[in-house]
Design an enzyme around this catalytic site. Structure first.
Site, PDB file in Angstrom:
ATOM      1  N   HIS A  85      40.096  48.797  40.985  1.00 16.16           N
ATOM      2  CA  HIS A  85      39.687  49.008  39.543  1.00 16.16           C
ATOM      3  C   HIS A  85      37.890  49.650  39.619  1.00 16.16           C
ATOM      4  O   HIS A  85      37.775  49.986  40.878  1.00 16.16           O
ATOM      5  CB  HIS A  85      38.573  47.617  39.009  1.00 16.16           C
ATOM      6  N   TYR A  87      34.893  49.969  38.674  1.00 16.12           N
ATOM      7  CA  TYR A  87      33.537  49.019  39.186  1.00 16.12           C
ATOM      8  C   TYR A  87      33.800  48.305  40.575  1.00 16.12           C
ATOM      9  O   TYR A  87      32.829  47.406  40.118  1.00 16.12           O
ATOM     10  CB  TYR A  87      33.646  47.113  37.901  1.00 16.12           C
ATOM     11  N   GLU A  88      34.720  48.453  40.914  1.00 17.45           N
ATOM     12  CA  GLU A  88      34.769  48.411  43.062  1.00 17.45           C
ATOM     13  C   GLU A  88      34.236  49.447  43.445  1.00 17.45           C
ATOM     14  O   GLU A  88      33.749  48.384  44.873  1.00 17.45           O
ATOM     15  CB  GLU A  88      35.767  48.078  43.174  1.00 17.45           C
ATOM     16  N   ASN A 237      40.825  35.602  26.739  1.00 20.33           N
ATOM     17  CA  ASN A 237      40.088  34.666  26.241  1.00 20.33           C
ATOM     18  C   ASN A 237      39.134  35.256  25.169  1.00 20.33           C
ATOM     19  O   ASN A 237      39.671  36.748  24.681  1.00 20.33           O
ATOM     20  CB  ASN A 237      38.125  34.603  27.349  1.00 20.33           C
TER      21      ASN A 237
END
Ligand code: HPA
Length: 278
Positions: A85, A87-88, A237
């Site tokens: 990802h 975001y990593e 979700n």
């Protein structure tokens, strides 16, 4: 850029040697909650990412890190059990490495899977979204930098990143199985923070149906390399502000665990479908 090209070459050579030059026409990247599916297949090879020179490595809970080559319906399938990802901290060009390695191994059909949060009020947790198109809200792109013509053209057309035929067939299969499936637009954000309620409202206005933190860098790389892409998103979700409680990664994983059996069945059926075209 040269560093990325070297990493692709090194990873490819390693896998090619390990598999004796096996040509593999189909690939799948399994995101959050989809990973388990690959454990029930007949594995020909199972290679931890950390063994592959040049390959990135992953660190997220719920994401394994293995490259699996399995046999499905007598046809080889290459599987990423867990993905990388933005975001990593991986750069966008780093995120292009696996898809380009797949391309060199022979992949011409790629299934990308993920978990997402709903934006569209008609999409509920447990529903499937077959990705029709995407919006890249991260103003960055895996193709930035010197173009390598061998991987694709400088300015690739993006009017059909997700193959229409695969999209239509997947939607049909999902309906036949009695799954609630939508055809929708996925919006990519960097994460790792979930969205604010205001951001979700904005995403709804600009035409997005579900939001997530993956898939788009891989889809752009595949589009550049003329690979047919099928994108599957499982609504895990309600988007931020749409439910009366805060959002956690555990909530996402709980929904994914609950729907895993039907997801596995769907993926199995999809394998029959892509076997016809491989
Ligand atoms: N937002 C972003 N990414 C996600 C979400 C979400 O609500 N759910 C699963 N991945």
């Amino acid at each position: 850029m040269q560093e990325i090209l070297d990493r692709i070459e090194n990873a490819y050579s390693f896998i090619e040697e390990k598999t004796g030059g096996l040509r593999i026409g189909r690939g799948i990247i399994l995101g959050s909650g989809f990973s388990e599916w690959s454990n029930q297949l007949k594995h020909l090879y199972n290679i931890p990412y950390s063994d592959i020179p040049g390959f990135p490595t992953t660190s997220v809970a719920g994401h394994d890190g293995n490259l699996i080559i399995a046999e499905v319906n007598g046809i080889p399938l290459i599987i990423m059990q867990g993905r990388f990802h933005y975001y990593e901290g991986h750069s966008m060009p780093t995120l292009s490495i696996p898809v380009r390695v797949f391309k060199k191994l022979g992949v011409n059909t790629l299934i990308l899977t993920n978990a997402s949060g709903s934006i569209n009020k008609h999409y509920l947790p447990g529903d499937l979204m077959i990705i029709r198109d995407h919006i890249n809200l991260v103003q960055n792109n895996p193709l930035i930098g010197r173009n390598t013509q061998a991987y694709g053209t400088r300015f690739p057309d993006a009017s059909e990143v997700y193959d229409r035929d695969l999209h239509d067939k997947a939607l049909r299969v999902a309906n036949e199985l009695g799954l609630t499936a939508h055809s929708g637009v996925y919006v990519f954000t960097s994460g790792p923070a979930f969205e604010t309620p205001a951001e979700i409202r904005m995403m709804r206005v600009i035409g997005a149906d579900a939001v997530g933190m993956s898939t788009v860098p891989e889809a752009i790389t595949a589009c550049h390399a003329s690979i047919d892409v099928l994108g599957l998103s499982l609504i895990a979700n309600l988007g931020s502000g749409m439910a009366d409680h805060a959002l956690t990664h555990e909530d996402v994983m709980r929904t994914m665990d609950k729907v895993a059996p039907k997801l596995h069945f769907f993926l199995e059926k999809l394998m029959d479908l892509t076997s016809e075209t491989s």
